[in-house]
Design a protein around this motif. Structure first.
Motif, PDB file in Angstrom:
ATOM      1  N   LEU A 129       0.994  -1.130   0.092  1.00 18.13           N
ATOM      2  CA  LEU A 129       0.001  -0.453  -0.117  1.00 18.13           C
ATOM      3  C   LEU A 129       0.996   1.037   0.227  1.00 18.13           C
ATOM      4  O   LEU A 129       0.724   2.355  -0.693  1.00 18.13           O
ATOM      5  CB  LEU A 129      -0.569   0.306   1.313  1.00 18.13           C
ATOM      6  N   GLU A 130       1.785   0.606   1.067  1.00 20.74           N
ATOM      7  CA  GLU A 130       2.784   2.458   0.758  1.00 20.74           C
ATOM      8  C   GLU A 130       3.698   2.840  -0.690  1.00 20.74           C
ATOM      9  O   GLU A 130       3.587   3.935  -0.828  1.00 20.74           O
ATOM     10  CB  GLU A 130       3.928   2.085   1.901  1.00 20.74           C
ATOM     11  N   GLU A 131       3.981   1.837  -1.746  1.00 17.80           N
ATOM     12  CA  GLU A 131       4.588   1.557  -2.655  1.00 17.80           C
ATOM     13  C   GLU A 131       3.197   2.225  -3.476  1.00 17.80           C
ATOM     14  O   GLU A 131       3.432   2.991  -4.288  1.00 17.80           O
ATOM     15  CB  GLU A 131       4.861   0.651  -3.022  1.00 17.80           C
ATOM     16  N   PHE A 132       2.299   1.772  -3.462  1.00 22.63           N
ATOM     17  CA  PHE A 132       0.828   2.303  -4.445  1.00 22.63           C
ATOM     18  C   PHE A 132       0.692   3.953  -3.929  1.00 22.63           C
ATOM     19  O   PHE A 132       1.114   5.118  -5.008  1.00 22.63           O
ATOM     20  CB  PHE A 132      -0.539   1.939  -4.040  1.00 22.63           C
ATOM     21  N   LEU A 133       0.638   3.827  -3.068  1.00 26.09           N
ATOM     22  CA  LEU A 133       0.464   5.236  -2.399  1.00 26.09           C
ATOM     23  C   LEU A 133       1.743   6.444  -3.040  1.00 26.09           C
ATOM     24  O   LEU A 133       1.523   7.731  -3.439  1.00 26.09           O
ATOM     25  CB  LEU A 133      -0.238   5.527  -0.589  1.00 26.09           C
ATOM     26  N   SER A 134       2.837   6.035  -2.810  1.00 29.44           N
ATOM     27  CA  SER A 134       4.212   6.873  -2.814  1.00 29.44           C
ATOM     28  C   SER A 134       4.164   7.214  -4.617  1.00 29.44           C
ATOM     29  O   SER A 134       4.286   7.967  -5.292  1.00 29.44           O
ATOM     30  CB  SER A 134       5.062   6.024  -2.762  1.00 29.44           C
ATOM     31  N   ASP A 135       3.842   6.188  -5.345  1.00 31.46           N
ATOM     32  CA  ASP A 135       3.279   6.017  -6.910  1.00 31.46           C
ATOM     33  C   ASP A 135       2.206   7.179  -7.092  1.00 31.46           C
ATOM     34  O   ASP A 135       2.502   8.432  -8.406  1.00 31.46           O
ATOM     35  CB  ASP A 135       3.730   4.764  -7.870  1.00 31.46           C
ATOM     36  N   LEU A 136       1.216   7.157  -6.536  1.00 29.96           N
ATOM     37  CA  LEU A 136      -0.007   8.126  -6.567  1.00 29.96           C
ATOM     38  C   LEU A 136       0.880   9.241  -6.464  1.00 29.96           C
ATOM     39  O   LEU A 136      -0.084  10.472  -6.880  1.00 29.96           O
ATOM     40  CB  LEU A 136      -1.411   7.435  -6.205  1.00 29.96           C
ATOM     41  N   GLN A 137       0.959   9.289  -5.249  1.00 33.59           N
ATOM     42  CA  GLN A 137       1.426  10.436  -3.876  1.00 33.59           C
ATOM     43  C   GLN A 137       2.471  11.707  -5.429  1.00 33.59           C
ATOM     44  O   GLN A 137       2.565  12.800  -6.142  1.00 33.59           O
ATOM     45  CB  GLN A 137       1.322  11.020  -2.899  1.00 33.59           C
ATOM     46  N   ASN A 138       3.503  10.799  -5.974  1.00 35.67           N
ATOM     47  CA  ASN A 138       4.214  11.509  -7.089  1.00 35.67           C
ATOM     48  C   ASN A 138       3.787  11.486  -8.699  1.00 35.67           C
ATOM     49  O   ASN A 138       3.862  13.180  -9.220  1.00 35.67           O
ATOM     50  CB  ASN A 138       5.598  10.207  -7.330  1.00 35.67           C
ATOM     51  N   GLU A 139       2.255  10.984  -8.952  1.00 34.34           N
ATOM     52  CA  GLU A 139       1.674  11.502  -9.785  1.00 34.34           C
ATOM     53  C   GLU A 139       1.451  12.541 -10.099  1.00 34.34           C
ATOM     54  O   GLU A 139       0.775  13.624 -10.614  1.00 34.34           O
ATOM     55  CB  GLU A 139       1.029  10.382 -10.117  1.00 34.34           C
ATOM     56  N   LEU A 140       0.601  12.453  -8.601  1.00 35.53           N
ATOM     57  CA  LEU A 140       0.322  13.989  -8.477  1.00 35.53           C
ATOM     58  C   LEU A 140       0.476  14.887  -8.219  1.00 35.53           C
ATOM     59  O   LEU A 140      -0.310  16.030  -8.081  1.00 35.53           O
ATOM     60  CB  LEU A 140      -1.158  13.374  -7.544  1.00 35.53           C
TER      61      LEU A 140
END
Length: 88
Positions: A69-80
């Motif tokens: 979940l941390e990896e997914f959220l980190s990627d999403l946050q970076n994309e945003l």
């Protein structure tokens, strides 16, 4: 309509990531609830498509690791375009 992601989504992601630091596993129900919150925040944005596969997984699985979940959220946050939260 603005093309910038909402502040609410970035705040929600940051809060969730900080909570994950103290967890090993997360129930599918908790993940689903948090993803629905993000879904509402991101509805007008293309990043919404990143949420949909994860929502499907919450139906198929009982637990998620905090690491995935941390990896997914980190990627999403970076994309945003959001900053890394302090302490992560």
């Amino acid at each position: 309509m603005t093309t910038e992601p909402t502040t609410e989504a970035l705040e929600r992601i940051g809060t969730w990531r900080r909570r994950l630091a103290d967890q090993t596993v997360v129930s599918a129900t908790e993940v689903q609830n948090k993803l629905f919150d993000l879904y509402g925040d991101l509805e007008p944005f293309p990043q919404l498509e990143r949420i949909k596969p994860w929502l499907s997984l919450t139906i198929e699985r009982e637990l998620f690791s905090a690491t995935e979940l941390e990896e997914f959220l980190s990627d999403l946050q970076n994309e945003l375009g959001g900053p890394e939260p302090a302490g992560v």
